[in-house]
Design a protein around this motif. Sequence first.
Motif, PDB file in Angstrom:
ATOM      1  N   UNK A 104      20.555  52.155   1.372  1.00 18.89           N
ATOM      2  CA  UNK A 104      19.851  51.446   2.442  1.00 18.89           C
ATOM      3  C   UNK A 104      20.705  51.342   3.703  1.00 18.89           C
ATOM      4  N   UNK A 105      22.017  51.215   3.516  1.00 19.43           N
ATOM      5  CA  UNK A 105      22.915  50.947   4.645  1.00 19.43           C
ATOM      6  C   UNK A 105      23.529  52.208   5.257  1.00 19.43           C
TER       7      UNK A 105
ATOM      8  N   UNK B 104      12.168  49.173  11.048  1.00 20.70           N
ATOM      9  CA  UNK B 104      13.007  48.278  11.834  1.00 20.70           C
ATOM     10  C   UNK B 104      14.126  47.695  10.983  1.00 20.70           C
ATOM     11  N   UNK B 105      15.144  47.183  11.653  1.00 22.61           N
ATOM     12  CA  UNK B 105      16.243  46.519  10.942  1.00 22.61           C
ATOM     13  C   UNK B 105      15.725  45.331  10.149  1.00 22.61           C
TER      14      UNK B 105
ATOM     15  N   UNK C 286      22.015  45.467  18.112  1.00 27.81           N
ATOM     16  CA  UNK C 286      20.849  46.259  18.514  1.00 27.81           C
ATOM     17  C   UNK C 286      20.159  45.643  19.738  1.00 27.81           C
ATOM     18  N   UNK C 287      20.095  44.307  19.763  1.00 25.87           N
ATOM     19  CA  UNK C 287      19.457  43.618  20.894  1.00 25.87           C
ATOM     20  C   UNK C 287      20.261  43.799  22.184  1.00 25.87           C
TER      21      UNK C 287
ATOM     22  N   UNK D  50      25.524  38.381   6.980  1.00 29.33           N
ATOM     23  CA  UNK D  50      26.399  38.570   8.137  1.00 29.33           C
ATOM     24  C   UNK D  50      26.215  39.972   8.723  1.00 29.33           C
ATOM     25  N   UNK D  51      26.166  40.961   7.850  1.00 31.35           N
ATOM     26  CA  UNK D  51      26.015  42.351   8.290  1.00 31.35           C
ATOM     27  C   UNK D  51      24.719  42.534   9.072  1.00 31.35           C
ATOM     28  N   UNK D  52      23.601  42.086   8.509  1.00 26.45           N
ATOM     29  CA  UNK D  52      22.310  42.283   9.170  1.00 26.45           C
ATOM     30  C   UNK D  52      22.192  41.448  10.442  1.00 26.45           C
ATOM     31  N   UNK D  53      22.744  40.237  10.447  1.00 29.25           N
ATOM     32  CA  UNK D  53      22.719  39.392  11.665  1.00 29.25           C
ATOM     33  C   UNK D  53      23.483  40.071  12.794  1.00 29.25           C
TER      34      UNK D  53
END
Length: 331
Positions: free
Chosen positions: A289-290, A254-255, A328-329, A319-322
């Motif tokens: 990873x990215x 998962x992210x 994604x949501x 910021x990137x992951x948020x």
Amino acid sequence: MIEQEQSRKPTFQIDQVAVYGDLVLAPMDGYSDYPFRNLAAECGNAISFSEFVNAIDVVNQYHKVPRKCVHSSMEYPFFIQIFDNDPQRIYRAAHLLLEYQPDGIDINMGCSVKNVSNRGAGAGLLLEPQKIAHIFRVLSTSLPIPITGKIRLGWDENTFNYLQIARIIEDNGGKMITVHGRTRSQKYLQPAVWEPIAEIKKTVKIPVIGNGDVQQVADIHRMKLQTGCDGVMIGRAAIHNPWILSYRDRSEISIQEVSQLFFRHLEYNVDFYGAEKGLVLFRKYADRYLRPYAAFSSETRQQMLTSNHLNEFQELAHQFFSNLLLNHAES
């Protein structure tokens, strides 16, 4: 960690050294350093191998050697992998490396890089079977820990001598063989072949680890089925997916898990190397990873991967992951 494992039955043994699990992170120069090895241990790595250690550097007391040889209690068993073309220097280096209390010493006979193999070290040793016999005989009779080796199939297609080398290693006291399914001349340019790994497994009684072109969990199962090997070594695929060491493909992660591991790895790097160097050395892992998210927010990703300031990097990464989780949501 060790106490917990001692209550379990080992998967196999390297002489008297118990191994719990059958997936192994490959020693990779510039990648399998202390922080990444500890991350790999958390993900299930069964044997921790150091980065390549040059015997010349050890005997000359080069200042970078301790960083390559230090290890944590999570890294069990821990093997230091050394390379050289001079048996006497290998002998001296191996004895000096006992200071770091490794569980074993691994002899590199697989490195295909020109400045290593062309001087007779790494895969260059495959051209001198009697020298290999001497190295293993002297080390195995003089050191209190097991001596193992990593090999390729031969120097080139005209010198397939993997069975001869495997027998020499075993006959001269070697306790495990890792086999990369390519010759030196093939480097990584052609597909690995696994049939020779099966041949070696049928020939020797010591453990055999298979290596080469394991990208997915399905490849692990195929290699084990086709070769009967005791364990599977994974290199490049583990850099972007260390979870493969616990039988999980990257598509299953998962992210949130990627984000957690990303920041934990960064923390390990900063703790070990310091903020400035730790960040610079982490960026190559961050890129891996990215990569599955390369099409998403490429500008922020590019800023992150070129940042030289830890606070800025962390802010950009959060910021990137948020934004990635939000996107994604909504999708």
